[in-house]
Design a protein around this motif. Structure first.
Motif, PDB file in Angstrom:
ATOM      1  N   VAL A   1       1.174  -1.410  -0.068  1.00  0.00           N
ATOM      2  CA  VAL A   1      -0.284  -0.065  -0.126  1.00  0.00           C
ATOM      3  C   VAL A   1       1.362   0.975   0.653  1.00  0.00           C
ATOM      4  O   VAL A   1       1.520   1.638   1.142  1.00  0.00           O
ATOM      5  CB  VAL A   1      -0.540   0.208   1.226  1.00  0.00           C
ATOM      6  CG1 VAL A   1      -2.119   0.557   1.024  1.00  0.00           C
ATOM      7  CG2 VAL A   1      -1.451  -1.439   1.410  1.00  0.00           C
TER       8      VAL A   1
ATOM      9  N   SER B   1       6.626   8.468   1.507  1.00  0.00           N
ATOM     10  CA  SER B   1       7.840   9.087   2.423  1.00  0.00           C
ATOM     11  C   SER B   1       8.268   8.276   3.540  1.00  0.00           C
ATOM     12  O   SER B   1       8.963   9.006   4.777  1.00  0.00           O
ATOM     13  CB  SER B   1       7.205  10.566   3.603  1.00  0.00           C
ATOM     14  OG  SER B   1       5.847  10.155   4.389  1.00  0.00           O
TER      15      SER B   1
ATOM     16  N   THR C   1       0.642  10.272   3.986  1.00  0.00           N
ATOM     17  CA  THR C   1      -1.668  10.312   3.789  1.00  0.00           C
ATOM     18  C   THR C   1      -1.843  10.341   5.262  1.00  0.00           C
ATOM     19  O   THR C   1      -0.544   9.749   5.648  1.00  0.00           O
ATOM     20  CB  THR C   1      -1.453   9.615   2.401  1.00  0.00           C
ATOM     21  OG1 THR C   1      -1.221   8.443   3.000  1.00  0.00           O
ATOM     22  CG2 THR C   1      -0.982   9.769   1.773  1.00  0.00           C
TER      23      THR C   1
ATOM     24  N   GLY D   1       3.847  11.300  14.004  1.00  0.00           N
ATOM     25  CA  GLY D   1       3.437  12.104  15.545  1.00  0.00           C
ATOM     26  C   GLY D   1       5.364  13.284  15.529  1.00  0.00           C
ATOM     27  O   GLY D   1       6.046  12.687  14.870  1.00  0.00           O
TER      28      GLY D   1
HETATM   29  C1  LIG Z   1      10.975  15.383   5.648  1.00  0.00           C
HETATM   30  C2  LIG Z   1      10.625  13.989   6.229  1.00  0.00           C
HETATM   31  C3  LIG Z   1      10.079  14.177   7.904  1.00  0.00           C
HETATM   32  C4  LIG Z   1       9.407  13.896   8.323  1.00  0.00           C
HETATM   33  N1  LIG Z   1       8.339  13.653   9.947  1.00  0.00           N
HETATM   34  C5  LIG Z   1       8.052  12.445  10.569  1.00  0.00           C
HETATM   35  C6  LIG Z   1       8.077  13.306  11.566  1.00  0.00           C
HETATM   36  O1  LIG Z   1       8.012  13.951  11.630  1.00  0.00           O
HETATM   37  N2  LIG Z   1       6.781  12.180  12.134  1.00  0.00           N
HETATM   38  C7  LIG Z   1       6.378  10.709  11.730  1.00  0.00           C
HETATM   39  O2  LIG Z   1       5.929   9.955  12.763  1.00  0.00           O
HETATM   40  N3  LIG Z   1       7.246  10.627  10.834  1.00  0.00           N
HETATM   41  C8  LIG Z   1       7.903  11.365   9.448  1.00  0.00           C
HETATM   42  N4  LIG Z   1       8.054  11.611   8.564  1.00  0.00           N
HETATM   43  C9  LIG Z   1       7.563   9.757   7.837  1.00  0.00           C
HETATM   44  C10 LIG Z   1       7.124   9.641   6.968  1.00  0.00           C
HETATM   45  O3  LIG Z   1       6.706  11.539   6.588  1.00  0.00           O
HETATM   46  C11 LIG Z   1       5.470   8.874   7.872  1.00  0.00           C
HETATM   47  O4  LIG Z   1       5.957   7.926   8.017  1.00  0.00           O
HETATM   48  C12 LIG Z   1       4.239   9.232   7.600  1.00  0.00           C
HETATM   49  O5  LIG Z   1       2.862   8.890   8.395  1.00  0.00           O
HETATM   50  C13 LIG Z   1       4.036   8.386   6.109  1.00  0.00           C
HETATM   51  O6  LIG Z   1       2.801   8.444   5.048  1.00  0.00           O
HETATM   52  P1  LIG Z   1       3.117   8.058   3.929  1.00  0.00           P
HETATM   53  O7  LIG Z   1       1.860   8.285   4.019  1.00  0.00           O
HETATM   54  O8  LIG Z   1       3.829   8.583   3.117  1.00  0.00           O
HETATM   55  O9  LIG Z   1       3.442   6.395   3.438  1.00  0.00           O
HETATM   56  P2  LIG Z   1       4.550   5.508   2.620  1.00  0.00           P
HETATM   57  O10 LIG Z   1       5.586   6.224   2.850  1.00  0.00           O
HETATM   58  O11 LIG Z   1       3.898   5.480   1.324  1.00  0.00           O
HETATM   59  O12 LIG Z   1       4.177   4.165   3.452  1.00  0.00           O
HETATM   60  C14 LIG Z   1       4.114   3.645   5.084  1.00  0.00           C
HETATM   61  C15 LIG Z   1       4.060   2.667   5.367  1.00  0.00           C
HETATM   62  O13 LIG Z   1       2.293   2.985   5.493  1.00  0.00           O
HETATM   63  C16 LIG Z   1       1.880   2.094   5.420  1.00  0.00           C
HETATM   64  N5  LIG Z   1       0.583   2.226   5.049  1.00  0.00           N
HETATM   65  C17 LIG Z   1      -0.063   3.501   3.524  1.00  0.00           C
HETATM   66  N6  LIG Z   1      -1.173   4.184   3.796  1.00  0.00           N
HETATM   67  C18 LIG Z   1      -1.123   2.948   4.220  1.00  0.00           C
HETATM   68  C19 LIG Z   1      -2.781   2.665   3.967  1.00  0.00           C
HETATM   69  N7  LIG Z   1      -4.289   3.252   3.549  1.00  0.00           N
HETATM   70  N8  LIG Z   1      -2.742   1.397   4.832  1.00  0.00           N
HETATM   71  C20 LIG Z   1      -1.699   0.943   5.206  1.00  0.00           C
HETATM   72  N9  LIG Z   1      -1.047   0.759   5.232  1.00  0.00           N
HETATM   73  C21 LIG Z   1      -0.533   1.876   4.862  1.00  0.00           C
HETATM   74  C22 LIG Z   1       3.174   1.449   3.893  1.00  0.00           C
HETATM   75  O14 LIG Z   1       2.229   0.580   3.524  1.00  0.00           O
HETATM   76  C23 LIG Z   1       4.188   1.665   3.615  1.00  0.00           C
HETATM   77  O15 LIG Z   1       4.415   0.457   5.081  1.00  0.00           O
HETATM   78  C24 LIG Z   1       8.787  12.414   7.393  1.00  0.00           C
HETATM   79  C25 LIG Z   1       9.385  12.000   6.647  1.00  0.00           C
HETATM   80  C26 LIG Z   1       9.513  13.027   5.666  1.00  0.00           C
HETATM   81  C27 LIG Z   1      10.457  13.071   3.907  1.00  0.00           C
END
Ligand SMILES: Cc1cc2nc3c(=O)[nH]c(=O)nc-3n(C[C@H](O)[C@H](O)[C@H](O)COP(=O)(O)OP(=O)(O)OC[C@H]3O[C@@H](n4cnc5c(N)ncnc54)[C@H](O)[C@@H]3O)c2cc1C
Length: 293
Positions: A42, A47, A114, A124
């Motif tokens: 997924v 990110s 997302t 968080g």
């Molecule tokens: C510059 C930067 C700063 C960041 N700062 C933070 C921070 O302060 N705190 C923090 O917690 N994180 C941080 N992150 C990490 C990231 O943004 C988080 O972990 C975020 O929640 C990931 O969301 P995503 O939609 O990009 O998921 P993805 O990176 O696309 O996926 C991450 C995981 O979630 C799963 N996933 C995604 N969507 C679903 C769904 N609908 N159902 C089931 N599983 C799913 C994916 O399969 C994967 O295992 C940062 C990243 C960057 C690039």
């Protein structure tokens, strides 16, 4: 529904690395999601994930259409319960709440993912974590799990294996919005001053071990600035691996492996990756070996 074949992850992921996704399906309705079988990955906003340069076979699903929606489920005098689609970006959610005069989800400020990714990762910051404001998650076919049934902890959403988040019910608040706005502004300014936000990365690579900071541990073993190809353990913040342009997934993985290995060897701490790694890797690089018993 849109289907893309051999779509490179580097076009979507924050690190700008990663080979082709064999089949990337963008679903727009609940019926399309329910019809999908054998989902391997997924993809939220990409990110926090890494796949090999050779890519990933099978089906990857991403959310568009109705999965980017936001609706009010209950509107009480203080609290408001909202339903946010899994594909809605945290930044869009926060902007829309702010316009509605609602706060309470400041923990997502600066997290570039997302809602689905935020639930899966229990995203968080210093301002709190998603678990604090999650009421329930909805999955495929309307399956609903109350927050209390999810064993969420630090950067771990506690979802059942293979559970796909279609939407999340979140508690927002009408109280204290001005204070929250100030706290968010301070928090974002602090991040800008300390993190390498001008280069592609996936944020913090490792979780902070109890009583330690992952970045300080990596710095303490002399790895700030260590490079593999165009990937670098950031000079600015050692828990970030940045892409200076043209890095391969293998370069990023080499940085991860080197940081893990040297911190374990010199401090005895086995760092746990926060970044989600998928696909097949050379066994000497991934999975990271557990500490010797
Ligand atoms: C510059 C930067 C700063 C960041 N700062 C933070 C921070 O302060 N705190 C923090 O917690 N994180 C941080 N992150 C990490 C990231 O943004 C988080 O972990 C975020 O929640 C990931 O969301 P995503 O939609 O990009 O998921 P993805 O990176 O696309 O996926 C991450 C995981 O979630 C799963 N996933 C995604 N969507 C679903 C769904 N609908 N159902 C089931 N599983 C799913 C994916 O399969 C994967 O295992 C940062 C990243 C960057 C690039």
């Amino acid at each position: 529904m849109r289907e893309l074949l051999n779509e490179p992850l580097f076009r979507h992921g924050y690190w700008r690395v990663g080979g082709p996704l064999e089949r990337l399906v963008v679903v727009e309705t609940a019926a399309e999601l329910a019809a999908l079988v054998d989902v391997r990955l997924v993809l939220g906003n990409g990110s926090n994930l890494l796949i090999p340069d050779a890519g990933l076979t099978g089906t990857t699903v991403r959310f568009g259409g109705e999965f980017r929606g936001l609706e009010v489920l209950r509107d009480g005098p203080g609290d408001v319960v909202l339903r946010a689609g899994a594909g809605l970006l945290n930044a869009v959610l926060l902007a829309r709440l702010d316009r509605l005069g609602l706060g309470g989800l400041g923990c997502l400020a600066g997290v570039p993912g997302t809602i689905g990714g935020a639930v899966a990762m229990n995203a968080g910051t210093a301002l709190g974590e998603l678990a604090d404001c999650l009421v329930a998650v909805a999955g495929v076919d309307g399956q609903r799990i109350e927050r209390g049934m999810l064993p969420m902890h630090y950067r771990h959403g506690g979802l059942p294996d293979g559970f796909i988040v279609a939407a999340a019910e979140l508690r927002a608040s009408r109280v204290g919005l001005d204070v929250e706005r100030m706290r968010i502004a301070d928090h974002l300014a602090r991040r800008k001053a300390t993190q390498p936000l001008d280069l592609p990365s996936c944020g913090s690579v490792f979780k902070n071990p109890a009583g330690h900071h992952a970045g300080r541990l990596i710095e303490s073993v002399g790895l700030k600035g260590w490079r593999s190809g165009a990937a670098e353990i950031s000079e600015r913040h050692a828990n970030f691996i940045v892409n200076h342009g043209g890095a391969a997934s293998l370069d990023v993985m080499s940085c991860i492996r080197t940081a893990f290995g040297r911190v374990l060897q010199q401090t005895g701490v086995a760092l746990v990756p926060e970044v989600q790694v998928f696909g097949e890797w050379p066994p000497e690089l991934w999975p990271l070996l557990p500490p010797p018993a």
